[in-house]
Motif scaffolding. Structure first.
Motif: not given
Lengths: 208, 155
Positions: B28-33, B47-49
């Motif tokens: 995956s590209q990004l994971a955020v909690v 994080l730049n997308v």
């Protein structure tokens, strides 16, 4: 609830602009968005109906000053003011740190102001929070319109909790005192982190 | 406990380790909690997308609205949400009562794979967050009046 992150050296706060329908909550955020430099703000996100009425919330992320080596980050939200959207207001209030209550100063809006403030207390109580315990300021908005109630009456009607809170005469369309109110609630938030926290004991300040 | 008030460098490292491992496996590209109020607890990936702060706020709102929908049909909550785009997709899942994991991915991987690895990552995150909450209850962060006075107006 604020989050303090020692890895990114950041403190995050959530401030919610609350008030009756069409009192100027979104206008507050729109004005703040125009005044902050691009590097210190994100996009203003509005989840609104085709008629520009807030449906879910407006959201504006801001960076503010560095304190004790920590960058302060603020997330400003508005709630939908229309009575029918109470479930949504409860969702937006989750983990709130500070409240700016935006009232409409016009005489014929006073009942709506009082009803909305009562609704705010009820919704906070549902998540075991008390308006008298959290950072909170009052805006008396639309002071430029004819048919507005005097400040003394606004105080009598709205600033009548266990403690008097800071109140501001605001014209959100021109930005008058919009930042004064935001700075005041932000300062109160920071005072919550002082050991001798006395933000609630300070004399109320009215800014004309 | 409603949120995690204090995250130390070690706490963030522990969470980021889980997220990095998850990103690598799920491609995956990004994971955020995030917490359910929309605050970011930690993030890993490209994080730049996008503006992650806004993604977090909207994801929390979306998840909260969906929870209400679930309750209306007699469910406690839908513990996962999937939004399919033309090229980019979002998968959100509940980690625990107060925490959501948001994953952004593209066609390089599949929702099945993301969902599969999310289960393991969520379980690990839940353990880390539980430890952290117990520990965090004893930690305090204080400012002095001078700190605040020196900062002046915040805006």
């Amino acid at each position: 609830m604020s989050i303090i992150n020692y890895a990114s050296r950041e403190i995050q706060f959530k401030i919610v602009y609350y008030g009756p329908a069409l009192c100027g909550k979104t206008t507050n955020l729109a004005y703040i968005h125009t005044q902050i430099t691009p590097e210190n703000k994100g996009d203003l996100v509005s989840l609104a109906t085709a008629a520009d009425r807030t449906l879910f919330f407006d959201f504006l992320p801001l960076n503010a000053v560095v304190i004790k080596g920590f960058k302060t980050k603020f997330q400003l939200y508005t709630v939908p003011g229309q009575v029918i959207y109470n479930a949504t207001r409860q969702l937006v209030l989750r983990s709130v740190d500070g409240i700016v209550f935006v009232s409409d100063s016009q005489w014929d809006k006073m009942e709506e102001n009082i009803e909305s403030l009562k609704n705010l207390r009820e919704n906070l109580a549902k998540q075991n929070m008390d308006l008298d315990e959290i950072a909170y300021v009052l805006q008396y908005n639309k002071r430029d319109l004819p048919g507005v109630a005097p400040v003394e009456y606004m105080d009598f009607a709205l600033n009548n909790g266990k403690k008097r809170v800071q109140s501001f005469e605001v014209i959100s369309t021109t930005g008058q005192n919009v930042f004064a109110a935001l700075n005041a609630v932000s300062q109160q938030l920071l005072y919550k982190f002082t050991k001798e926290s006395d933000a609630g004991k300070k004399d109320p300040i009215s800014v004309a | 406990m409603e949120a995690i008030p204090i995250l130390t460098i070690d706490d963030v490292n522990a969470i980021d380790q889980v997220l990095s491992d998850f990103l690598q496996k799920s491609e995956s590209q990004l994971a955020v909690v995030i917490d359910k109020g929309g605050n970011i607890i930690s993030q890993q990936g490209d994080l730049n997308v996008m503006d992650v702060t806004i993604v977090a706020a909207l994801a929390a709102g979306s998840f909260a609205a969906t929870k209400e929908l679930a309750r209306r049909i007699g469910e406690m909550e839908f513990n996962a949400l999937y939004h399919q785009g033309a090229g980019m997709h979002i998968f959100m899942n509940s980690v625990d009562e107060n925490t959501i994991m948001v994953t952004v991915f593209n066609d390089q991987t599949t929702v099945g794979l993301v969902r599969f690895y999310t289960a393991n990552a969520s379980a690990q995150l839940e353990q880390v967050l539980n430890r952290l909450r117990e520990k965090s209850a004893n930690e305090t962060f204080t400012l002095t009046k001078e700190d605040i006075a020196n900062a002046g107006n915040l805006f």
